[in-house]
Write an enzyme that holds these catalytic residues in place. Structure first.
Site, mmCIF file in Angstrom:
data_model
loop_
_atom_site.group_PDB
_atom_site.id
_atom_site.type_symbol
_atom_site.label_atom_id
_atom_site.label_comp_id
_atom_site.label_asym_id
_atom_site.label_seq_id
_atom_site.Cartn_x
_atom_site.Cartn_y
_atom_site.Cartn_z
ATOM 1 N N LYS A 102 -6.967 -9.546 -9.088
ATOM 2 C CA LYS A 102 -7.246 -8.160 -9.455
ATOM 3 C C LYS A 102 -7.766 -8.119 -10.887
ATOM 4 O O LYS A 102 -7.156 -8.675 -11.797
ATOM 5 C CB LYS A 102 -5.983 -7.303 -9.324
ATOM 6 C CG LYS A 102 -6.250 -5.807 -9.427
ATOM 7 C CD LYS A 102 -5.036 -4.977 -9.037
ATOM 8 C CE LYS A 102 -5.383 -3.484 -9.050
ATOM 9 N NZ LYS A 102 -4.247 -2.639 -8.656
ATOM 10 N N GLU A 110 6.359 6.654 1.172
ATOM 11 C CA GLU A 110 6.838 7.990 0.819
ATOM 12 C C GLU A 110 7.964 8.461 1.733
ATOM 13 O O GLU A 110 8.925 9.101 1.286
ATOM 14 C CB GLU A 110 5.684 8.988 0.853
ATOM 15 C CG GLU A 110 4.639 8.780 -0.217
ATOM 16 C CD GLU A 110 3.590 7.736 0.151
ATOM 17 O OE1 GLU A 110 2.722 7.447 -0.701
ATOM 18 O OE2 GLU A 110 3.642 7.211 1.289
ATOM 19 N N ARG A 131 2.785 13.088 3.106
ATOM 20 C CA ARG A 131 3.057 12.005 4.052
ATOM 21 C C ARG A 131 4.534 11.969 4.437
ATOM 22 O O ARG A 131 4.917 11.318 5.411
ATOM 23 C CB ARG A 131 2.641 10.665 3.443
ATOM 24 C CG ARG A 131 1.212 10.643 2.950
ATOM 25 C CD ARG A 131 0.790 9.277 2.465
ATOM 26 N NE ARG A 131 0.443 8.414 3.591
ATOM 27 C CZ ARG A 131 -0.096 7.203 3.458
ATOM 28 N NH1 ARG A 131 -0.316 6.719 2.257
ATOM 29 N NH2 ARG A 131 -0.395 6.480 4.504
#
Length: 608
Positions: free
Chosen positions: A271, A357, A385
C-alpha cells in the site's frame, strides 16, 4: 513514453513487452502522485494496485470478462486504462471525475459501490444471470466483512461456474487490518523467503510444470490436513504472489484463466508503493488525502485554528475516560474518527472491529447487557449497514448504547455513496432511541455528557465541517430542550446542528423579523417549545440536511395535525430520490440549494 491522456481502452496493453509494461506502471504511479497531490483523493490504496490492474487487463479481455472492483479506493489505474486520464485534473471535483467506480462514466465500470465487501455477491448474480465470467478484486480487510463471507460461502458450492477472486492483500484497510482472519492470512502469506522463491520459480519454470505441481500439492495437503479457509470453502487457492511484480503476476493470471473451477488468487501488494511517505504510513493518513506537497507529504492547506468534529469528539472521550469507565467501538474508522490517542491511552477499552458495522452494533448491545457504558462511533453512511442490528438488538431492547454518528449531512468529495442524509429517517423510526445533533462543539460535549447520564439508546450526530479551536469545558451538560436563539414576529425557523447557527447569522444580517429555534433533540421533541411555536399561528420553516421522508419536519407535521393547529409548516432539505454528487462543500451546497443565497430565497418565499 506513454501518453496516458490518449489511452482509449485497455486493448493496447496486449502488444506491449514486459519492459514496456513496467515503464507504463511507473508512469501511471508518477501520474497518480502528481494529480492526487493537486486534487486530493485515495492515494496509497491506488498506488499499491498499479501492476495488478495492468496485469489484469493484459491477461483478460474486458469485453469477455467482467472485472469488478470491490471498492473505489483501488480503481484509479482502472480509470486511466479505460480512457479517463485526461479527466484526473477534476478528480472528485464538482462535475468532474468520480473517485469511485461510476457506471455512468464508462462501460468498463461494472460494479458501482463506495462501500466495501459487496463485489463477491454481485459477481454471483452476474454469473448466474448471464453466464459471463467475472473477476472480483477485493482487499484483505474487505473480504473479512460478513457480506463478503456470505458471498464466498455461496459461490464455493455452486457447480459449473468459474469465478475468480483476486485477494489484494496489503495487510491494511484504512489502517492495519484486525481480527482472527488477519492471522489466518498471515499464515497463508508465509515467509518472505517463501514468497521470494515462488516469484523466482514462476519466472524460471514453464506454466505446465507449475500447474502439475499445484495439483500434486493440493492432493498431498488434502490427505494430510486442511488449514486454508478458502480451499475449505470450495476455492482452488493460488498464492501468495507478489502483486507488484508483473512477470509472476501475469504468469499466475494466465494460469488461472484456463481453469474451470472457482479460483482465489492471493496477491501481496504494498500500500502506497512508489511514494515513500505513503509506504511508511501505518495510521491511514495517506489512505485519503487532501492536496499535499509531494516533496514532504504534508498537506498544502493547513489551518491550525480549526478542528474537526471528529477530533472534538475524540478529545472529549479521552478526557471523559479519565473520570469514567466506558468502552469505545469503531468499525475500521479509527483514523477518520481520530481515535489514535484514545487507543494509545486506553488500549483495553478500545475495539476496532474492522469492516463489520453489524458486529460493532451487536457487540455494543452485549456490553450494555453486561452493564458497561459503551460508545459506538461510525460514519452516518456506514450506520445504514447496521440498520437491523440497531433497530432490533439495541433500540427494541432499550439498551444504553451511545452512538457517535460522524459525517452526518452532506460530506463533499466522497459523493453519492457517502452522503449522511438518510440516518435521521432511519433513527427516528426506531423505538426508545434518543436522537440529537449539536449546533457547536460545546453542545456536542453537553449532549455526550447527557447521554452518559441516562439509560436509553442515544444518537449524537455531527458533521464533517470544522469549528474554530477554543478551550472547552468537558464537564458542560445540556438537556434535550429546544433553545430559542432569536425572537421574531413574522415566522419561525427550526433547525439543528451547525446549520441553525448559520441560519441565525443570515437572519441577523438581513434584519429578518423571525424566530430561530435550535431543535437539538430530534427525538424526543421539546413539546413545550413546539406548542409555543404552533400556538403563535406563525408559519414555520424547517431546515434539515436530510431527505424529507421521516424527518423532524414529518414529526412536527404529525403533531400539528393531531392537535388541530393551523400553521403553515414548510420544509427545506432534499427530496427522497435525490442523489447528491461529489465536490467541495461550497459547490455541493450551491448546487443543492444549501448555500446562504438559497437560504435567503427560501426564507423570503416561505416566511416573509
Amino acid at each position: 513514453m506513454f501518453d496516458l491522456e490518449n489511452i482509449k481502452d485497455p486493448s493496447f496493453l496486449k502488444a506491449l513487452s514486459v519492459k514496456e509494461l513496467k515503464i507504463l506502471a511507473q508512469e501511471i504511479r508518477d501520474f497518480l502522485i502528481e494529480n492526487i497531490s493537486k486534487t486530493g483523493g485515495h492515494l496509497s490504496s491506488n498506488l499499491g494496485v498499479v501492476e495488478l490492474t495492468i496485469a489484469l487487463y493484459y491477461v483478460f479481455d474486458p469485453k469477455e470478462v467482467d472485472i469488478l472492483f470491490d471498492v473505489g479506493h483501488q480503481c484509479y489505474t482502472h480509470k486511466i486504462l479505460t480512457g479517463r486520464a485526461k479527466e484526473f485534473k477534476n478528480l472528485r471535483q464538482f462535475g468532474g471525475l468520480s473517485g469511485y467506480i461510476n457506471r455512468e462514466e464508462s462501460e468498463y465500470d461494472i460494479w458501482e459501490s463506495g462501500h466495501s465487501s459487496t463485489s463477491i455477491s454481485a459477481m454471483s448474480g452476474i454469473m448466474l444471470a448471464s453466464d459471463k465470467r467475472c473477476v472480483s478484486v477485493i482487499g484483505d480487510s474487505s473480504i473479512m466483512n460478513g457480506v463478503a463471507m456470505e458471498g464466498l460461502n455461496f459461490l464455493g458450492q455452486i457447480k459449473g461456474k468459474n469465478p475468480i477472486i483476486i485477494l489484494n492483500d496489503n495487510k491494511m484497510g484504512i489502517t492495519k487490518s484486525v481480527g482472527a482472519l488477519t492471522r489466518a492470512l498471515t499464515r497463508l502469506r508465509g515467509s518472505k523467503i517463501h514468497v521470494g522463491l515462488k516469484r523466482i520459480s514462476t519466472k524460471i519454470f514453464p506454466n505446465w510444470l507449475h500447474v502439475f505441481c499445484h495439483k500434486i500439492k493440493r492432493s498431498i495437503k488434502a490427505f494430510i490436513q486442511k488449514d486454508n479457509i478458502f480451499e475449505d470453502l470450495g476455492f482452488d487457492y493460488y498464492g501468495p504472489y507478489d502483486g507488484n511484480d508483473l512477470v509472476p503476476l501475469i504468469k499466475a493470471l494466465k494460469r488461472i484463466k484456463i481453469r474451470k473451477e472457482p479460483i482465489l488468487l492471493h496477491v501481496l501488494t504494498k500500500k502506497g508503493k512508489g511514494y515513500s511517505p505513503s509506504e511508511a504510513d501505518t495510521t491511514g493518513n495517506f489512505h485519503g488525502v487532501e492536496p499535499f506537497d509531494i516533496k514532504t507529504g504534508e498537506p498544502i492547506f493547513i489551518d491550525n485554528t480549526q478542528i474537526s468534529y471528529s477530533k472534538i469528539v475524540a478529545d472529549y472521550l479521552v478526557e471523559k475516560r479519565k473520570i469514567k469507565e466506558f468502552k469505545v467501538i469503531t468499525p475500521a474508522t479509527k483514523a477518520g474518527a481520530k481515535l489514535e490517542l484514545f487507543q494509545k491511552n486506553y488500549p483495553n477499552d478500545f475495539y476496532d472491529v474492522g469492516i463489520a458495522e453489524e458486529h460493532a452494533a451487536v457487540m455494543g448491545a452485549g456490553m450494555a447487557i453486561a452493564n458497561k457504558d459503551v460508545v459506538v462511533l461510525m460514519y452516518s453512511t456506514f450506520a445504514q449497514r447496521a440498520y437491523d442490528e440497531i433497530l432490533n438488538d439495541i433500540a427494541r431492547q432499550d439498551l444504553k448504547v451511545i452512538f457517535g454518528i460522524d459525517r452526518a449531512g452532506i460530506v463533499g468529495e466522497d459523493g453519492i455513496t457517502h452522503q449522511g442524509i438518510y440516518d435521521v429517517s432511519m433513527f427516528l423510526a426506531m423505538p426508545n432511541i434518543i436522537v440529537t445533533m449539536p449546533m457547536d462543539d460545546m453542545e456536542a460535549i453537553g449532549l455526550f455528557n447527557y447521554a452518559f447520564n441516562q439509560k436509553h439508546p442515544f444518537v449524537i450526530r455531527y458533521p464533517r465541517c470544522k469549528e474554530l479551536k477554543r478551550d472547552l469545558n468537558y464537564s458542560y451538560l445540556c438537556d434535550l430542550s429546544w433553545p430559542t436563539l432569536r425572537v421574531g414576529r413574522k415566522g419561525i425557523i427550526i433547525s439543528y446542528g451547525p446549520d441553525v447557527l448559520r441560519l441565525k447569522r443570515i437572519v441577523d444580517e438581513n434584519n429578518f423579523d423571525l424566530t430561530v429555534i435550535n431543535a437539538r433533540s430530534l427525538k424526543p421533541m421539546d413539546i413545550d417549545a413546539l406548542e409555543d411555536a404552533l400556538a403563535s399561528n406563525l408559519p414555520i420553516l424547517v431546515f434539515e440536511q436530510n431527505i424529507s421522508s421521516g424527518t423532524l419536519y414529518s414529526k412536527i407535521l404529525e403533531y400539528k395535525e393531531e392537535h388541530g393547529y393551523t400553521n403553515h409548516v414548510f420544509f427545506h432539505g432534499f427530496k427522497p430520490g435525490v442523489e447528491i454528487t461529489f465536490g467541495s462543500l461550497d459547490e455541493v451546497y450551491k448546487n443543492y440549494r444549501w448555500d446562504d443565497k438559497s437560504f435567503i430565497d427560501v426564507i423570503k418565499e416561505k416566511l416573509l
